[in-house]
Design a protein around this motif. Sequence first.
Motif, PDB file in Angstrom:
ATOM      1  N   ASP B   7       0.862  -1.168   0.000  1.00 18.11           N
ATOM      2  CA  ASP B   7       0.000   0.000   0.000  1.00 18.11           C
ATOM      3  C   ASP B   7       0.907   1.229   0.000  1.00 18.11           C
ATOM      4  OD1 ASP B   7      -1.476   1.837   2.591  1.00 18.11           O
ATOM      5  OD2 ASP B   7      -2.258   1.737   0.545  1.00 18.11           O
ATOM      6  N   PRO B   8       0.739   2.209  -0.847  1.00 17.90           N
ATOM      7  CA  PRO B   8      -0.294   2.252  -1.896  1.00 17.90           C
ATOM      8  C   PRO B   8       0.102   1.420  -3.116  1.00 17.90           C
ATOM      9  CG  PRO B   8       1.081   4.188  -2.048  1.00 17.90           C
ATOM     10  CD  PRO B   8       1.580   3.408  -0.850  1.00 17.90           C
ATOM     11  N   GLN B   9      -0.787   1.244  -4.043  1.00 16.06           N
ATOM     12  CA  GLN B   9      -0.464   0.545  -5.286  1.00 16.06           C
ATOM     13  C   GLN B   9       0.440   1.397  -6.159  1.00 16.06           C
ATOM     14  OE1 GLN B   9      -4.293  -0.583  -6.995  1.00 16.06           O
ATOM     15  NE2 GLN B   9      -3.935  -2.677  -6.315  1.00 16.06           N
ATOM     16  N   ALA B  10       0.235   2.713  -6.115  1.00 13.17           N
ATOM     17  CA  ALA B  10       1.061   3.617  -6.919  1.00 13.17           C
ATOM     18  C   ALA B  10       1.338   4.872  -6.117  1.00 13.17           C
ATOM     19  CB  ALA B  10       0.364   3.957  -8.231  1.00 13.17           C
ATOM     20  N   LEU B  11       2.535   5.419  -6.327  1.00 14.21           N
ATOM     21  CA  LEU B  11       2.973   6.591  -5.592  1.00 14.21           C
ATOM     22  C   LEU B  11       3.781   7.471  -6.530  1.00 14.21           C
ATOM     23  CD1 LEU B  11       3.221   7.962  -2.793  1.00 14.21           C
ATOM     24  CD2 LEU B  11       5.219   6.513  -2.371  1.00 14.21           C
ATOM     25  N   SER B  12       3.443   8.753  -6.591  1.00 14.51           N
ATOM     26  CA  SER B  12       4.163   9.685  -7.449  1.00 14.51           C
ATOM     27  C   SER B  12       4.640  10.856  -6.610  1.00 14.51           C
ATOM     28  CB  SER B  12       3.248  10.177  -8.586  1.00 14.51           C
ATOM     29  OG  SER B  12       3.957  11.039  -9.445  1.00 14.51           O
ATOM     30  N   ILE B  13       5.948  11.113  -6.623  1.00 15.92           N
ATOM     31  CA  ILE B  13       6.518  12.182  -5.796  1.00 15.92           C
ATOM     32  C   ILE B  13       7.549  12.969  -6.599  1.00 15.92           C
ATOM     33  CG2 ILE B  13       6.160  10.940  -3.618  1.00 15.92           C
ATOM     34  CD1 ILE B  13       9.094  10.114  -3.716  1.00 15.92           C
ATOM     35  N   GLN B  14       7.987  14.076  -6.047  1.00 13.76           N
ATOM     36  CA  GLN B  14       9.036  14.875  -6.656  1.00 13.76           C
ATOM     37  C   GLN B  14      10.404  14.434  -6.119  1.00 13.76           C
ATOM     38  OE1 GLN B  14       6.758  16.776  -9.171  1.00 13.76           O
ATOM     39  NE2 GLN B  14       8.872  17.464  -8.973  1.00 13.76           N
ATOM     40  N   GLU B  15      11.404  14.596  -6.954  1.00  9.10           N
ATOM     41  CA  GLU B  15      12.768  14.302  -6.537  1.00  9.10           C
ATOM     42  C   GLU B  15      13.082  15.059  -5.243  1.00  9.10           C
ATOM     43  OE1 GLU B  15      15.587  15.173  -9.646  1.00  9.10           O
ATOM     44  OE2 GLU B  15      16.402  13.151  -9.519  1.00  9.10           O
ATOM     45  N   GLY B  16      13.752  14.368  -4.334  1.00 12.42           N
ATOM     46  CA  GLY B  16      14.107  14.988  -3.056  1.00 12.42           C
ATOM     47  C   GLY B  16      13.129  14.657  -1.936  1.00 12.42           C
ATOM     48  N   GLU B  17      11.909  14.295  -2.286  1.00 14.12           N
ATOM     49  CA  GLU B  17      10.925  13.928  -1.263  1.00 14.12           C
ATOM     50  C   GLU B  17      11.190  12.508  -0.779  1.00 14.12           C
ATOM     51  OE1 GLU B  17       7.089  16.638  -2.672  1.00 14.12           O
ATOM     52  OE2 GLU B  17       7.158  14.511  -3.182  1.00 14.12           O
ATOM     53  N   ASN B  18      10.554  12.174   0.341  1.00 18.65           N
ATOM     54  CA  ASN B  18      10.629  10.802   0.864  1.00 18.65           C
ATOM     55  C   ASN B  18       9.458   9.986   0.347  1.00 18.65           C
ATOM     56  OD1 ASN B  18      12.833  11.672   2.307  1.00 18.65           O
ATOM     57  ND2 ASN B  18      11.707  11.890   4.236  1.00 18.65           N
ATOM     58  N   ALA B  19       9.691   8.696   0.170  1.00 23.21           N
ATOM     59  CA  ALA B  19       8.640   7.786  -0.284  1.00 23.21           C
ATOM     60  C   ALA B  19       8.473   6.688   0.752  1.00 23.21           C
ATOM     61  CB  ALA B  19       8.999   7.182  -1.632  1.00 23.21           C
ATOM     62  N   THR B  20       7.237   6.443   1.159  1.00 21.93           N
ATOM     63  CA  THR B  20       6.949   5.385   2.124  1.00 21.93           C
ATOM     64  C   THR B  20       5.979   4.391   1.519  1.00 21.93           C
ATOM     65  OG1 THR B  20       7.274   6.866   4.002  1.00 21.93           O
ATOM     66  CG2 THR B  20       6.058   4.834   4.398  1.00 21.93           C
ATOM     67  N   MET B  21       6.362   3.127   1.597  1.00 15.14           N
ATOM     68  CA  MET B  21       5.515   2.038   1.113  1.00 15.14           C
ATOM     69  C   MET B  21       5.271   1.072   2.257  1.00 15.14           C
ATOM     70  SD  MET B  21       7.569   1.617  -2.411  1.00 15.14           S
ATOM     71  CE  MET B  21       8.907   2.647  -1.876  1.00 15.14           C
ATOM     72  N   ASN B  22       4.066   0.535   2.309  1.00 15.62           N
ATOM     73  CA  ASN B  22       3.697  -0.357   3.398  1.00 15.62           C
ATOM     74  C   ASN B  22       3.362  -1.747   2.872  1.00 15.62           C
ATOM     75  OD1 ASN B  22       3.604   1.799   5.499  1.00 15.62           O
ATOM     76  ND2 ASN B  22       2.002   2.571   4.149  1.00 15.62           N
ATOM     77  N   CYS B  23       3.563  -2.720   3.744  1.00 11.45           N
ATOM     78  CA  CYS B  23       3.320  -4.110   3.380  1.00 11.45           C
ATOM     79  C   CYS B  23       2.643  -4.798   4.552  1.00 11.45           C
ATOM     80  CB  CYS B  23       4.658  -4.780   3.066  1.00 11.45           C
ATOM     81  SG  CYS B  23       4.628  -6.574   2.974  1.00 11.45           S
ATOM     82  N   SER B  24       1.593  -5.544   4.277  1.00  9.27           N
ATOM     83  CA  SER B  24       0.967  -6.350   5.317  1.00  9.27           C
ATOM     84  C   SER B  24       1.040  -7.813   4.904  1.00  9.27           C
ATOM     85  CB  SER B  24      -0.488  -5.928   5.536  1.00  9.27           C
ATOM     86  OG  SER B  24      -1.235  -6.108   4.351  1.00  9.27           O
ATOM     87  N   TYR B  25       1.124  -8.690   5.892  1.00  7.24           N
ATOM     88  CA  TYR B  25       1.215 -10.118   5.609  1.00  7.24           C
ATOM     89  C   TYR B  25       0.359 -10.863   6.623  1.00  7.24           C
ATOM     90  CZ  TYR B  25       4.642  -9.921   9.392  1.00  7.24           C
ATOM     91  OH  TYR B  25       5.275  -9.701  10.595  1.00  7.24           O
ATOM     92  N   LYS B  26       0.203 -12.185   6.399  1.00  7.50           N
ATOM     93  CA  LYS B  26      -0.782 -12.902   7.216  1.00  7.50           C
ATOM     94  C   LYS B  26      -0.208 -14.012   8.080  1.00  7.50           C
ATOM     95  CE  LYS B  26      -4.536 -11.882   4.012  1.00  7.50           C
ATOM     96  NZ  LYS B  26      -5.585 -12.423   3.109  1.00  7.50           N
ATOM     97  N   THR B  27       0.937 -14.556   7.692  1.00  3.43           N
ATOM     98  CA  THR B  27       1.460 -15.719   8.418  1.00  3.43           C
ATOM     99  C   THR B  27       2.650 -15.327   9.295  1.00  3.43           C
ATOM    100  OG1 THR B  27       2.911 -16.265   6.586  1.00  3.43           O
ATOM    101  CG2 THR B  27       0.717 -17.254   6.578  1.00  3.43           C
ATOM    102  N   SER B  28       3.079 -16.234  10.155  1.00  4.23           N
ATOM    103  CA  SER B  28       4.282 -15.974  10.955  1.00  4.23           C
ATOM    104  C   SER B  28       5.503 -16.053  10.054  1.00  4.23           C
ATOM    105  CB  SER B  28       4.389 -16.991  12.092  1.00  4.23           C
ATOM    106  OG  SER B  28       4.511 -18.289  11.561  1.00  4.23           O
ATOM    107  N   ILE B  29       6.521 -15.277  10.378  1.00  2.00           N
ATOM    108  CA  ILE B  29       7.695 -15.187   9.508  1.00  2.00           C
ATOM    109  C   ILE B  29       8.992 -15.258  10.303  1.00  2.00           C
ATOM    110  CG2 ILE B  29       6.499 -13.814   7.752  1.00  2.00           C
ATOM    111  CD1 ILE B  29       7.913 -11.335   8.945  1.00  2.00           C
TER     112      ILE B  29
END
Lengths: 111, 111
Positions: B7-29
């Motif tokens: 999450d998100p599926q798509a992200l558009s930012i300007q150079e120099g900015e920070n980008a954060t992507m998230n991931c969820s999962y279901k099983t033990s790891i």
Amino acid sequence: DVKVTQSSRYLVKRTGEKVFLECVQDMDHENMFWYRQDPGLGLRLIYFSYDVKMKEKGDIPEGYSVSREKKERFSLILESASTNQTSMYLCASSSRDQPQHFGDGTRLSIL
Amino acid sequence: SQQGEEDPQALSIQEGENATMNCSYKTSINNLQWYRQNSGRGLVHLILIRSNEREKHSGRLRVTLDTSKKSSSLLITASRAADTASYFCATPAPNAGKSTFGDGTTLTVKP
């Protein structure tokens, strides 16, 4: 450096043909994988192998088979190619639960 | 079926900015892995975080893991146009090679 090599970057075949996709790794990894990747569907596992001559079905094995006669080589076979098998095919290898190393992919078109 | 979700599926930012992507999962790891994929190429492993780690850094990458929430995040600081790619999280089955990949986040960094 680690290397996974897929035999072709681009391949065009006709409906009904038997198609072979080859993958070779030079890292002595016990695990090898075949995925297909389609827009909006992410990576889908077709087959994987955890040892020579061993194979297990992934999420979408229908219409495919695999062969692993040597540890370094894992072949994906489309028994009778169909247009819905047009896709990007990715091969990967790994050791235990460590990161997978991917080849550059084969973009396969079935006409 | 894919268990990891980015999450998100798509992200558009300007150079120099920070980008954060998230991931969820279901099983033990035992660990969670992040990969990058340039358009038309294979996936490349970026960083692995173990289940007993909460945060890990590698250059401009920062990964966090919250096993109680079964979620992870990837932060790219001071982004560059060359960071434009798709980013995937993957969770390998404990003591096995098979991994579950998320559907990926497509990051576009505008110069």
